[in-house]
Design a protein around this motif. Structure first.
Motif, mmCIF file in Angstrom:
data_model
loop_
_atom_site.group_PDB
_atom_site.id
_atom_site.type_symbol
_atom_site.label_atom_id
_atom_site.label_comp_id
_atom_site.label_asym_id
_atom_site.label_seq_id
_atom_site.Cartn_x
_atom_site.Cartn_y
_atom_site.Cartn_z
ATOM 1 N N GLY A 12 96.154 24.145 112.320
ATOM 2 C CA GLY A 12 97.291 23.257 112.066
ATOM 3 C C GLY A 12 98.544 24.107 112.015
ATOM 4 O O GLY A 12 98.680 24.963 111.134
ATOM 5 N N GLY A 57 101.835 23.182 111.686
ATOM 6 C CA GLY A 57 102.993 22.363 111.298
ATOM 7 C C GLY A 57 103.901 23.036 110.282
ATOM 8 O O GLY A 57 104.032 24.277 110.256
ATOM 9 N N ALA A 58 104.501 22.205 109.431
ATOM 10 C CA ALA A 58 105.556 22.657 108.517
ATOM 11 C C ALA A 58 105.087 23.737 107.543
ATOM 12 O O ALA A 58 105.734 24.790 107.404
ATOM 13 N N ILE A 59 103.952 23.510 106.872
ATOM 14 C CA ILE A 59 103.566 24.483 105.836
ATOM 15 C C ILE A 59 102.991 25.749 106.470
ATOM 16 O O ILE A 59 103.182 26.852 105.957
ATOM 17 N N ASP A 79 96.848 24.578 117.085
ATOM 18 C CA ASP A 79 97.409 23.234 116.923
ATOM 19 C C ASP A 79 96.968 22.405 118.124
ATOM 20 O O ASP A 79 96.574 22.955 119.155
ATOM 21 N N VAL A 80 97.054 21.079 117.963
ATOM 22 C CA VAL A 80 96.682 20.199 119.084
ATOM 23 C C VAL A 80 97.835 20.038 120.076
ATOM 24 O O VAL A 80 97.622 19.631 121.208
ATOM 25 N N THR A 135 95.526 24.045 107.422
ATOM 26 C CA THR A 135 96.905 23.570 107.255
ATOM 27 C C THR A 135 97.139 22.308 108.094
ATOM 28 O O THR A 135 98.176 22.153 108.722
ATOM 29 N N VAL A 136 96.112 21.450 108.107
ATOM 30 C CA VAL A 136 96.248 20.139 108.761
ATOM 31 C C VAL A 136 96.427 19.065 107.698
ATOM 32 O O VAL A 136 96.168 19.308 106.514
ATOM 33 N N LYS A 137 96.816 17.882 108.143
ATOM 34 C CA LYS A 137 96.964 16.766 107.201
ATOM 35 C C LYS A 137 95.599 16.407 106.615
ATOM 36 O O LYS A 137 94.581 16.532 107.298
ATOM 37 N N PRO A 138 95.582 15.934 105.371
ATOM 38 C CA PRO A 138 94.305 15.561 104.751
ATOM 39 C C PRO A 138 93.521 14.543 105.595
ATOM 40 O O PRO A 138 92.297 14.552 105.612
ATOM 41 N N VAL A 193 95.047 24.123 101.980
ATOM 42 C CA VAL A 193 96.249 23.679 101.260
ATOM 43 C C VAL A 193 96.378 22.161 101.317
ATOM 44 O O VAL A 193 97.413 21.602 100.938
ATOM 45 N N ALA A 194 95.332 21.491 101.803
ATOM 46 C CA ALA A 194 95.414 20.037 102.015
ATOM 47 C C ALA A 194 95.502 19.280 100.690
ATOM 48 O O ALA A 194 94.631 19.426 99.826
ATOM 49 N N ALA A 195 96.526 18.475 100.551
ATOM 50 C CA ALA A 195 96.730 17.717 99.309
ATOM 51 C C ALA A 195 95.554 16.776 99.062
ATOM 52 O O ALA A 195 95.118 16.054 99.959
ATOM 53 N N MET A 226 97.817 25.005 96.412
ATOM 54 C CA MET A 226 98.954 24.114 96.655
ATOM 55 C C MET A 226 100.235 24.965 96.629
ATOM 56 O O MET A 226 100.744 25.313 95.568
ATOM 57 N N PRO A 227 100.715 25.337 97.816
ATOM 58 C CA PRO A 227 101.969 26.100 97.893
ATOM 59 C C PRO A 227 103.147 25.127 98.031
ATOM 60 O O PRO A 227 102.966 23.915 97.923
ATOM 61 N N THR A 268 107.171 24.756 100.367
ATOM 62 C CA THR A 268 107.842 25.340 101.547
ATOM 63 C C THR A 268 108.768 26.523 101.222
ATOM 64 O O THR A 268 109.002 27.324 102.135
#
Ligand SMILES: NC(=O)C1=CN([C@@H]2O[C@H](COP(=O)(O)OP(=O)(O)OC[C@H]3O[C@@H](n4cnc5c(N)ncnc54)[C@H](OP(=O)(O)O)[C@@H]3O)[C@@H](O)[C@H]2O)C=CC1
Ligand SMILES: O=C(O)[C@@H]1CCC=N1
Length: 273
Positions: free
Chosen positions: A11, A13-15, A38-39, A72-75, A98-100, A120-121, A123
């Motif tokens: 992943g 992305g942002a984080i 990433d995809v 680091t992908v979305k949950p 780090v997935a919420a 949980m970091p 930005t």
């Protein structure tokens, strides 16, 4: 400790970008030690162009080559990613999720004996001023706690927490930068409303937040005591604070953190939303 270790971010992305930027700036790792998966090809091109790291669309390859695998992908897509990487995971690797909302039990069920660290970091890790809470999974050993402190300590402050606290951490410091950016934006708008240029208002707003946060962290004083020192009798500050109290600022902030904490819990329970 990270010398010659390979890191993979599943992943990009942002984080992931915030973390790899912070780690590279801190010189904890070199670009060739980082692989980002990433995809989206266009996202990978941007990451490669900007940070000179290795990129791939193949999550299995990235996880297979890495010693430390960051999820680091979305949950919402974590289960698919776990299925993809599970065949190449071994007890010699470590997974940092780090997935919420996604619990260690849920990750461990798919990753066998691989040690897992849930983190949980936030930005601000991108500029070395993050704060990250972490909890160790059942197969993690004390050295994995040291690894989490090393990696996330290079880009900010760290705190070890009981996993039960993770949703609350997410609602406060994980999401917190967004609340703070909104406050900075509101302060800058207010400055423009009372006649300052946008540029000056934004500088005054951001530096005020930075300075106030630094005072809390460095003096260890209760914020109320620091606030009292700004608030002169019958002065300007009490006039402003009176309005914020009337409008329920404290209650609004508490409600926001409660809502984000509940959403983190909810994301741990649902598998497809
Ligand atoms: N942003 C933040 O401040 C923080 C985020 N987190 C956590 O980090 C995780 C990522 O969040 P964030 O970076 O904001 O999200 P982003 O959407 O910015 O990044 C996730 C990236 O993963 C890509 N992706 C989707 N599916 C796959 C796959 N199967 N393999 C590889 N990559 C894939 C996405 O592509 P596409 O968009 O095309 O789907 C996207 O580029 C979340 O679990 C979040 O809870 C934790 C702390 C702070
Ligand atoms: O908004 C989110 O869900 C993620 C988790 C913490 C910060 N961003």
């Amino acid at each position: 400790m990270l010398h010659q270790k390979q890191l993979a971010f599943i992943g990009g992305g942002a984080i992931a970008e915030a973390l790899l930027k912070g780690l590279l700036t801190a010189k904890l790792v070199e670009p060739q030690q980082i692989m980002v998966c990433d995809v989206a090809q266009s996202r990978l091109e941007y990451i490669k162009r900007t940070y000179n790291v290795i990129t791939t669309v193949n999550g299995c390859d990235a996880a297979g080559q890495a010693d430390i695998v960051f999820l680091t992908v979305k949950p919402q897509v974590i289960d698919d990613v776990l299925v993809t990487i599970a065949p190449v995971m071994t007890p010699a690797k470590v997974v940092i999720s780090v997935a919420a909302g996604i619990t260690l039990d849920r990750l461990q069920a798919k990753l066998g004996k691989t040690p897992i660290i849930r983190v949980m970091p936030n930005t601000p890790v991108a500029v070395g001023a993050g704060v990250s809470a972490f909890a160790l999974g059942q197969n993690a050993r004390p050295e994995h706690g040291e690894l989490a402190s090393l990696i996330f300590g290079a880009v900010g402050k760290t705190v070890a927490v009981d996993e039960k606290a993770m949703d609350a951490v997410t609602g406060l410091s994980g999401s917190g930068p967004a609340y703070t950016f909104l406050f900075i934006e509101a302060l800058a708008d207010a400055g423009v409303r009372v006649g300052l240029s946008r540029q000056t208002a934004l500088l005054l707003a951001a530096q005020t937040i930075l300075g106030a946060a630094k005072m809390v962290v460095e003096t260890g004083e209760h914020p109320a005591k620091l606030r009292d020192a700004v608030t002169s009798p019958a002065g300007t500050t009490i006039a402003g604070l009176h309005v914020l109290e009337q409008k329920g600022m404290r209650g609004a902030v508490i409600d926001a953190v409660v809502a984000a904490t509940e959403r983190s819990r909810e994301m741990g329970q649902i598998h497809d939303k």
